[in-house]
Design a protein around this motif. Structure first.
Motif, PDB file in Angstrom:
ATOM      1  N   GLY A  20     -16.009  32.492 -18.522  1.00 16.58           N
ATOM      2  CA  GLY A  20     -15.045  32.917 -17.511  1.00 16.58           C
ATOM      3  C   GLY A  20     -14.536  34.320 -17.775  1.00 16.58           C
ATOM      4  N   MET A  21     -14.287  34.620 -19.053  1.00 17.57           N
ATOM      5  CA  MET A  21     -13.797  35.957 -19.398  1.00 17.57           C
ATOM      6  C   MET A  21     -14.832  37.024 -19.035  1.00 17.57           C
ATOM      7  N   ALA A  22     -16.085  36.741 -19.324  1.00 16.17           N
ATOM      8  CA  ALA A  22     -17.139  37.699 -18.981  1.00 16.17           C
ATOM      9  C   ALA A  22     -17.251  37.851 -17.465  1.00 16.17           C
ATOM     10  N   SER A  23     -17.153  36.738 -16.749  1.00 14.31           N
ATOM     11  CA  SER A  23     -17.217  36.800 -15.286  1.00 14.31           C
ATOM     12  C   SER A  23     -16.076  37.629 -14.724  1.00 14.31           C
ATOM     13  N   TYR A  24     -14.878  37.353 -15.181  1.00 13.85           N
ATOM     14  CA  TYR A  24     -13.702  38.055 -14.658  1.00 13.85           C
ATOM     15  C   TYR A  24     -13.674  39.511 -15.082  1.00 13.85           C
ATOM     16  N   ALA A  25     -14.252  39.834 -16.227  1.00 20.13           N
ATOM     17  CA  ALA A  25     -14.317  41.222 -16.687  1.00 20.13           C
ATOM     18  C   ALA A  25     -15.191  42.069 -15.771  1.00 20.13           C
ATOM     19  N   VAL A  26     -16.094  41.439 -15.047  1.00 16.30           N
ATOM     20  CA  VAL A  26     -16.960  42.144 -14.108  1.00 16.30           C
ATOM     21  C   VAL A  26     -16.456  41.986 -12.673  1.00 16.30           C
ATOM     22  N   THR A  30     -14.745  44.790  -9.913  1.00 13.30           N
ATOM     23  CA  THR A  30     -15.622  44.969  -8.762  1.00 13.30           C
ATOM     24  C   THR A  30     -14.850  44.725  -7.469  1.00 13.30           C
ATOM     25  N   GLY A  31     -14.040  43.672  -7.453  1.00  9.70           N
ATOM     26  CA  GLY A  31     -13.201  43.398  -6.278  1.00  9.70           C
ATOM     27  C   GLY A  31     -12.256  44.550  -5.984  1.00  9.70           C
ATOM     28  N   ASP A  45     -10.716  54.833  -8.106  1.00  8.07           N
ATOM     29  CA  ASP A  45      -9.707  54.850  -9.162  1.00  8.07           C
ATOM     30  C   ASP A  45     -10.193  53.880 -10.233  1.00  8.07           C
ATOM     31  N   PHE A  46     -10.945  54.398 -11.188  1.00  4.14           N
ATOM     32  CA  PHE A  46     -11.542  53.557 -12.216  1.00  4.14           C
ATOM     33  C   PHE A  46     -10.495  53.005 -13.183  1.00  4.14           C
ATOM     34  N   ALA A  47      -9.399  53.729 -13.367  1.00  6.33           N
ATOM     35  CA  ALA A  47      -8.323  53.214 -14.229  1.00  6.33           C
ATOM     36  C   ALA A  47      -7.715  51.968 -13.605  1.00  6.33           C
ATOM     37  N   ARG A  48      -7.528  51.991 -12.313  1.00  9.78           N
ATOM     38  CA  ARG A  48      -7.005  50.819 -11.603  1.00  9.78           C
ATOM     39  C   ARG A  48      -7.979  49.645 -11.730  1.00  9.78           C
ATOM     40  N   ALA A  49      -9.265  49.923 -11.552  1.00  6.28           N
ATOM     41  CA  ALA A  49     -10.285  48.880 -11.690  1.00  6.28           C
ATOM     42  C   ALA A  49     -10.304  48.330 -13.110  1.00  6.28           C
ATOM     43  N   ALA A  50     -10.135  49.190 -14.093  1.00  5.24           N
ATOM     44  CA  ALA A  50     -10.107  48.744 -15.491  1.00  5.24           C
ATOM     45  C   ALA A  50      -8.917  47.824 -15.741  1.00  5.24           C
ATOM     46  N   ARG A  51      -7.771  48.133 -15.148  1.00  8.93           N
ATOM     47  CA  ARG A  51      -6.606  47.247 -15.290  1.00  8.93           C
ATOM     48  C   ARG A  51      -6.918  45.867 -14.715  1.00  8.93           C
ATOM     49  N   PHE A  52      -7.611  45.840 -13.585  1.00 10.71           N
ATOM     50  CA  PHE A  52      -8.010  44.557 -13.000  1.00 10.71           C
ATOM     51  C   PHE A  52      -8.936  43.799 -13.947  1.00 10.71           C
ATOM     52  N   GLY A  53      -9.882  44.510 -14.538  1.00 10.78           N
ATOM     53  CA  GLY A  53     -10.801  43.873 -15.478  1.00 10.78           C
ATOM     54  C   GLY A  53     -10.086  43.310 -16.692  1.00 10.78           C
ATOM     55  N   LEU A  54      -9.177  44.079 -17.254  1.00 12.77           N
ATOM     56  CA  LEU A  54      -8.410  43.603 -18.410  1.00 12.77           C
ATOM     57  C   LEU A  54      -7.575  42.382 -18.051  1.00 12.77           C
ATOM     58  N   PHE A  55      -6.876  42.460 -16.946  1.00 14.67           N
ATOM     59  CA  PHE A  55      -6.013  41.349 -16.556  1.00 14.67           C
ATOM     60  C   PHE A  55      -6.841  40.100 -16.249  1.00 14.67           C
ATOM     61  N   PHE A 155     -17.941  29.737 -11.151  1.00  6.10           N
ATOM     62  CA  PHE A 155     -17.909  29.554  -9.697  1.00  6.10           C
ATOM     63  C   PHE A 155     -16.615  30.107  -9.118  1.00  6.10           C
ATOM     64  N   VAL A 156     -15.508  29.763  -9.743  1.00 11.23           N
ATOM     65  CA  VAL A 156     -14.217  30.248  -9.261  1.00 11.23           C
ATOM     66  C   VAL A 156     -14.153  31.769  -9.375  1.00 11.23           C
ATOM     67  N   SER A 157     -14.755  32.321 -10.405  1.00 10.80           N
ATOM     68  CA  SER A 157     -14.726  33.771 -10.532  1.00 10.80           C
ATOM     69  C   SER A 157     -15.548  34.441  -9.431  1.00 10.80           C
ATOM     70  N   LEU A 158     -16.630  33.802  -8.991  1.00 12.21           N
ATOM     71  CA  LEU A 158     -17.383  34.346  -7.863  1.00 12.21           C
ATOM     72  C   LEU A 158     -16.558  34.289  -6.574  1.00 12.21           C
ATOM     73  N   CYS A 159     -15.880  33.170  -6.362  1.00 15.21           N
ATOM     74  CA  CYS A 159     -14.970  33.076  -5.211  1.00 15.21           C
ATOM     75  C   CYS A 159     -13.872  34.122  -5.345  1.00 15.21           C
ATOM     76  N   SER A 160     -13.558  34.403  -6.578  1.00 11.07           N
ATOM     77  CA  SER A 160     -12.498  35.340  -6.890  1.00 11.07           C
ATOM     78  C   SER A 160     -12.846  36.781  -6.521  1.00 11.07           C
ATOM     79  N   LEU A 161     -14.120  37.074  -6.256  1.00 17.10           N
ATOM     80  CA  LEU A 161     -14.483  38.426  -5.848  1.00 17.10           C
ATOM     81  C   LEU A 161     -13.732  38.798  -4.569  1.00 17.10           C
ATOM     82  N   ALA A 162     -13.789  37.924  -3.590  1.00 18.73           N
ATOM     83  CA  ALA A 162     -13.046  38.180  -2.349  1.00 18.73           C
ATOM     84  C   ALA A 162     -11.544  38.149  -2.614  1.00 18.73           C
ATOM     85  N   TRP A 163     -11.112  37.196  -3.437  1.00 21.82           N
ATOM     86  CA  TRP A 163      -9.686  37.078  -3.736  1.00 21.82           C
ATOM     87  C   TRP A 163      -9.175  38.306  -4.491  1.00 21.82           C
ATOM     88  N   SER A 164      -9.946  38.794  -5.444  1.00 14.64           N
ATOM     89  CA  SER A 164      -9.498  39.971  -6.200  1.00 14.64           C
ATOM     90  C   SER A 164      -9.462  41.201  -5.302  1.00 14.64           C
TER      91      SER A 164
END
Length: 184
Positions: A20-26, A30-31, A45-55, A155-164
């Motif tokens: 899950g961590m690997a999925s959410y890190a990508v 991406t979202g 804004d890659f810094a903003r995207a990086a914050r999303f990845g970390l969180f 699976f939830v992380s894939l659904c999370s692409l739209a959600w993120s």
């Protein structure tokens, strides 16, 4: 190379939260980037995207893993009744905490003060929660009934692409006093 891959697979089986961590890190960054693209930002804004990845990787995936573990313990069956109960229970327990944590945590990662983070939560929690209640119960019932347990977080992380992407939009919006949203 196959030895490295085999070790990664073995590690992810021993520690399922890492999938899950690997999925959410990508997927979460991406979202965020998709949201920026959709709204025609001049440059990413890659810094903003990086914050999303970390969180996503270090907060959402582990807490979601913990929630799924508790849900599996409380309702171990994979039938429709248990799935509906788990999905509804998630909407009144995990989801509110996750959304509050998202706005509060992202605000702090953006360098805002605790008071500013509290205001973000106050402004954006309810509209986000209303959308989440309309979307996530259906996805989670499907998740609990049709997806094998070992693949539920991915699976939830894939659904999370739209959600993120939606969260990136909401995080980037300003909420006016009349509760209308505008892009910052």
């Amino acid at each position: 190379m196959t030895t490295v891959f085999a070790r990664i697979v073995k590690f992810s089986i021993a520690y399922p939260v890492t999938r899950g961590m690997a999925s959410y890190a990508v997927i979460w960054p991406t979202g965020c980037l998709l949201q920026q693209l959709a709204f025609g930002d001049d440059k990413f804004d890659f810094a903003r995207a990086a914050r999303f990845g970390l969180f996503g990787a270090f907060y959402v995936a582990p807490t979601l893993n913990a929630w799924l573990t508790v849900a599996r313990y409380l309702y171990p069956k994979n039938d429709l009744r248990s799935a509906i109960i788990k999905a509804l229970l998630e909407q009144v327990t995990y989801s509110p905490c996750a959304m509050v944590s998202f706005y509060f945590g992202m605000s702090l990662l953006e360098g805002k003060t605790v008071e500013e983070a509290k205001k973000e939560v106050e402004k954006k929690f309810l509209p986000t929660y209303q959308v989440g209640v309309a979307v996530w119960p259906l996805l989670q019932v499907f998740n609990y009934t049709m997806i094998p347990e070992k693949n539920r977080i991915p699976f939830v992380s894939l659904c999370s692409l739209a959600w993120s992407s939606f969260l990136a939009y909401m995080n980037h919006c300003s909420v006016k006093k009349d509760n209308t949203l505008t892009i910052k």
